[in-house]
Scaffold this active site. Structure first.
Site, PDB file in Angstrom:
ATOM      1  N   LYS A  10      18.332  15.857  18.828  1.00  0.00           N
ATOM      2  CA  LYS A  10      17.638  15.316  17.658  1.00  0.00           C
ATOM      3  C   LYS A  10      16.244  15.954  17.516  1.00  0.00           C
ATOM      4  O   LYS A  10      15.608  16.266  18.521  1.00  0.00           O
ATOM      5  CB  LYS A  10      17.484  13.809  17.883  1.00  0.00           C
ATOM      6  CG  LYS A  10      16.755  13.067  16.818  1.00  0.00           C
ATOM      7  CD  LYS A  10      16.647  11.596  17.240  1.00  0.00           C
ATOM      8  CE  LYS A  10      15.812  10.807  16.265  1.00  0.00           C
ATOM      9  NZ  LYS A  10      14.378  11.128  16.332  1.00  0.00           N
ATOM     10  N   LYS A  15      13.307  19.375  22.722  1.00  0.00           N
ATOM     11  CA  LYS A  15      14.070  20.617  23.005  1.00  0.00           C
ATOM     12  C   LYS A  15      13.124  21.780  23.301  1.00  0.00           C
ATOM     13  O   LYS A  15      13.245  22.451  24.322  1.00  0.00           O
ATOM     14  CB  LYS A  15      14.951  21.010  21.804  1.00  0.00           C
ATOM     15  CG  LYS A  15      16.005  20.012  21.431  1.00  0.00           C
ATOM     16  CD  LYS A  15      16.798  20.492  20.221  1.00  0.00           C
ATOM     17  CE  LYS A  15      15.998  20.530  18.930  1.00  0.00           C
ATOM     18  NZ  LYS A  15      15.546  19.215  18.455  1.00  0.00           N
ATOM     19  N   LYS A  41      11.356  25.500  12.208  1.00  0.00           N
ATOM     20  CA  LYS A  41       9.999  25.090  12.619  1.00  0.00           C
ATOM     21  C   LYS A  41       9.287  26.211  13.374  1.00  0.00           C
ATOM     22  O   LYS A  41       8.059  26.273  13.406  1.00  0.00           O
ATOM     23  CB  LYS A  41      10.082  23.861  13.541  1.00  0.00           C
ATOM     24  CG  LYS A  41       9.844  22.542  12.838  1.00  0.00           C
ATOM     25  CD  LYS A  41       9.477  21.430  13.832  1.00  0.00           C
ATOM     26  CE  LYS A  41      10.626  20.979  14.699  1.00  0.00           C
ATOM     27  NZ  LYS A  41      10.279  20.007  15.751  1.00  0.00           N
ATOM     28  N   ASP A 125      20.557  19.119  13.689  1.00  0.00           N
ATOM     29  CA  ASP A 125      21.100  18.638  12.432  1.00  0.00           C
ATOM     30  C   ASP A 125      22.497  19.213  12.214  1.00  0.00           C
ATOM     31  O   ASP A 125      22.663  20.326  11.741  1.00  0.00           O
ATOM     32  CB  ASP A 125      20.160  19.058  11.305  1.00  0.00           C
ATOM     33  CG  ASP A 125      20.515  18.361  10.010  1.00  0.00           C
ATOM     34  OD1 ASP A 125      21.605  17.762   9.941  1.00  0.00           O
ATOM     35  OD2 ASP A 125      19.701  18.426   9.082  1.00  0.00           O
TER      36      ASP A 125
HETATM   37  P1  ADP Z   1      11.985  19.271  19.437  1.00  0.00           P
HETATM   38  O1  ADP Z   1      11.883  20.715  19.774  1.00  0.00           O
HETATM   39  O2  ADP Z   1      13.222  18.628  19.971  1.00  0.00           O
HETATM   40  O3  ADP Z   1      11.804  19.004  17.976  1.00  0.00           O
HETATM   41  P2  ADP Z   1       9.480  19.081  20.836  1.00  0.00           P
HETATM   42  O4  ADP Z   1       9.774  19.831  22.075  1.00  0.00           O
HETATM   43  O5  ADP Z   1       8.664  19.755  19.784  1.00  0.00           O
HETATM   44  O6  ADP Z   1      10.806  18.502  20.180  1.00  0.00           O
HETATM   45  O7  ADP Z   1       8.795  17.715  21.308  1.00  0.00           O
HETATM   46  C1  ADP Z   1       8.196  16.806  20.419  1.00  0.00           C
HETATM   47  C2  ADP Z   1       6.947  16.244  21.059  1.00  0.00           C
HETATM   48  O8  ADP Z   1       7.310  15.441  22.172  1.00  0.00           O
HETATM   49  C3  ADP Z   1       6.058  17.352  21.574  1.00  0.00           C
HETATM   50  O9  ADP Z   1       4.927  17.442  20.759  1.00  0.00           O
HETATM   51  C4  ADP Z   1       5.712  16.974  22.985  1.00  0.00           C
HETATM   52  O10 ADP Z   1       4.335  16.739  23.104  1.00  0.00           O
HETATM   53  C5  ADP Z   1       6.420  15.669  23.251  1.00  0.00           C
HETATM   54  N1  ADP Z   1       7.192  15.710  24.503  1.00  0.00           N
HETATM   55  C6  ADP Z   1       8.383  16.348  24.725  1.00  0.00           C
HETATM   56  N2  ADP Z   1       8.816  16.151  25.990  1.00  0.00           N
HETATM   57  C7  ADP Z   1       7.885  15.360  26.593  1.00  0.00           C
HETATM   58  C8  ADP Z   1       7.745  14.793  27.911  1.00  0.00           C
HETATM   59  N3  ADP Z   1       8.659  14.973  28.856  1.00  0.00           N
HETATM   60  N4  ADP Z   1       6.630  14.038  28.169  1.00  0.00           N
HETATM   61  C9  ADP Z   1       5.706  13.842  27.222  1.00  0.00           C
HETATM   62  N5  ADP Z   1       5.774  14.341  25.972  1.00  0.00           N
HETATM   63  C10 ADP Z   1       6.843  15.086  25.647  1.00  0.00           C
HETATM   64 MG    MG Z   2      11.667  22.303  18.496  1.00  0.00          MG
END
Ligand code: ADP
Ligand code: MG
Length: 265
Positions: A10, A15, A41, A125
């Site tokens: 999600k 990720k 993104k 998605d």
């Molecule tokens: P995705 O790639 O799935 O859209 P992201 O990797 O960008 O998600 O993560 C979204 C937010 O969640 C990031 O800004 C990050 O700061 C936070 N995040 C992700 N994993 C962790 C974790 N293990 N602990 C704290 N914050 C996290």
């Molecule tokens: Mg991402």
């Protein structure tokens, strides 16, 4: 043999954070790694490179025959970083960006056998064509799904597993990226079992992620001695050594609701 893993989950579940940190951790073992951001993104590689990279889709608008240095960038410890990019919001399909990017990487001979690991950071998605490309076109050999124990995140994970089943993909397992809710690991373990797979790694929620992200760094770079850095290294080793896969057996909507109700607090 290059390990080629596509990461799904999600939006916002972690990720890109997980991919970047696992790649950084694994690079410390002198491994050759390529990270391909397949999400419009285009932020997968930011913490590896210390900045947002130009995307392949944007670059080919400006340069007719891009060279390696126009599309491939060296990140932390030499991790090779690429962002496919995507269409403008509201128009077009994210799948096209991934196909265009992959064709160009192949033409430039960048997908070579010297790589130990390739990560595709895909979007969660399922309705979008971008979802299917890494699997459908055989760029990735296996899939990992990132989820927390939250309802919507598991709902997405279940949907993704429907897509993986349809594409006859190999599901390597579930990465539990914790949100800190009660019973979280038990919920995710049970979900994994229900859909016929396993939890391959558990990453706690930790503020070192944000503290590093602000400086456009991975935790592995900013806090190399931290527990989190060690967790990411353990996950890297687990992912690379894993050789058991399954075609998932997703739940239908009713089963999914009942599954969730059984964990009511
Ligand atoms: P995705 O790639 O799935 O859209 P992201 O990797 O960008 O998600 O993560 C979204 C937010 O969640 C990031 O800004 C990050 O700061 C936070 N995040 C992700 N994993 C962790 C974790 N293990 N602990 C704290 N914050 C996290
Ligand atoms: Mg991402």
């Amino acid at each position: 043999m290059t390990k080629k893993i596509a990461i799904y989950g999600k939006g916002g579940i972690g990720k890109s954070t997980t991919v970047a940190n696992v790649a950084a951790a694994y690079s410390n073992l002198n491994k050759q790694i390529m990270v391909i951001g397949c999400d419009p993104k285009a932020d997968t590689t930011r913490t590896l490179c210390g900045r947002r990279l130009p995307t392949i889709l944007d670059t080919i608008k400006e340069i007719k025959n891009p060279k390696v240095e126009d599309v491939l960038f060296n990140g932390f410890n030499g991790v090779k970083c690429v962002e496919s990019g995507g269409p403008e919001p509201g128009v077009g399909c994210a799948g096209r960006g991934v196909i265009v990017a992959m064709k160009l990487l192949e033409k430039l001979n960048l997908i070579d056998d010297n790589l130990d690991l390739i990560f595709y950071d895909v979007l969660g998605d399922v309705v979008c064509g971008g979802f299917a490309v890494p699997l459908r076109e055989d760029y990735a050999d296996e899939v990992c799904i990132v989820t927390s124990g939250e309802y919507m995140s598991l709902y997405a994970a279940n949907n993704i597993s429907k897509g993986v089943k349809k594409l006859k993909g190999n599901l390597a397992g579930i990465i539990c990226n914790c949100k800190g809710i009660s019973n979280e690991i038990a919920i995710v373990e049970s979900f994994a079992q229900k859909i016929g797979t396993k939890v391959i790694g558990i990453i706690p929620r930790d503020e070192t992620v944000q503290m590093s992200e602000i400086e456009a760094k991975t935790v592995v770079e900013k806090f190399p001695e931290s527990k989190m850095a060690q967790k990411y290294l353990n996950l890297a080793k687990k992912l690379v050594s894993n050789n058991s896969y399954s075609i998932p057996n997703p739940m239908d909507d009713e089963d999914f609701e009942n599954f969730f109700l059984s964990f009511k607090i």
